[in-house]
Write an enzyme that holds these catalytic residues in place. Sequence first.
Site, short mmCIF file in Angstrom:
data_model
loop_
_atom_site.label_atom_id
_atom_site.label_comp_id
_atom_site.label_asym_id
_atom_site.label_seq_id
_atom_site.Cartn_x
_atom_site.Cartn_y
_atom_site.Cartn_z
N MET A 11 0.85 -1.20 0.00
CA MET A 11 0.00 0.00 0.00
C MET A 11 0.88 1.25 0.00
O MET A 11 1.96 1.25 0.59
CB MET A 11 -0.89 0.03 1.24
N THR A 16 -0.56 3.81 -8.32
CA THR A 16 -1.56 4.56 -9.09
C THR A 16 -0.97 5.82 -9.69
O THR A 16 -1.27 6.16 -10.84
CB THR A 16 -2.79 4.87 -8.22
N ASP A 93 -4.92 -0.87 -13.55
CA ASP A 93 -4.70 -0.59 -12.13
C ASP A 93 -5.48 -1.62 -11.30
O ASP A 93 -6.43 -2.23 -11.78
CB ASP A 93 -5.19 0.82 -11.80
N GLU A 94 -5.09 -1.80 -10.05
CA GLU A 94 -5.73 -2.75 -9.13
C GLU A 94 -5.73 -4.16 -9.72
O GLU A 94 -6.70 -4.91 -9.63
CB GLU A 94 -7.16 -2.32 -8.78
N CYS A 154 8.46 2.23 11.15
CA CYS A 154 9.90 2.38 11.42
C CYS A 154 10.71 2.95 10.26
O CYS A 154 11.87 3.29 10.45
CB CYS A 154 10.50 1.04 11.83
#
Length: 199
Positions: A11, A16, A93-94, A154
């Site tokens: 993610m 995109t 996309d996706e 982190c």
Amino acid sequence: MAQLFFRYGAMSSGKTIEILKVAHNYEAQGRKIALMTSGLDNRSGVGTVASRIGIHRKAIPITEEMDLFEYIKEMNNHDLADGDGKLACVLIDEAQFLKRHHVLECAKIVDEFNIPVMTFGLKNDFQNHLFEGSENLLIFADKIEEMKTICHYCGHKATMNLRINNGKPVYEGEQVQIGGDESYYPVCRYHYFHPNVVR
């Protein structure tokens, strides 16, 4: 020679934004593209490719029963008849939401029409299982590239997606859940298992 590309990342890795940039670059050169996205993704409206930084545009929604090869064949024949020339590229996309038959149809578009197909999507879900589309793209793509981002906690390289609901990590549930109250974060392996531990 055209190729089938799969560019994957966790993610927020810029998938995109990258597909919108590629679409713009082709169109700026006067070339015709087919921009497509999963019909499952309705966060910004069905048939919309939308980035987290606010850039969006309309796209062709891919349904489960859609035959991508026949769709692109028809689109290409129509464009040639209108004198616009053939498609220069198909952008999806996706891509994690593609079915196996969609991936095989993408390969057929590349092999029979010599049109490159560039797909962008997640590799694994919040349980670290491959999505059907991603698994088949890893098998059939000619070129595979990881898009990198950093862990939400982190700053190390993120390779996993963590689902959070009401401030707590979620490790079970439906693979595809669009539009719920959950949030997804890119995380490293350590913080996937220990999201509340400061390192």
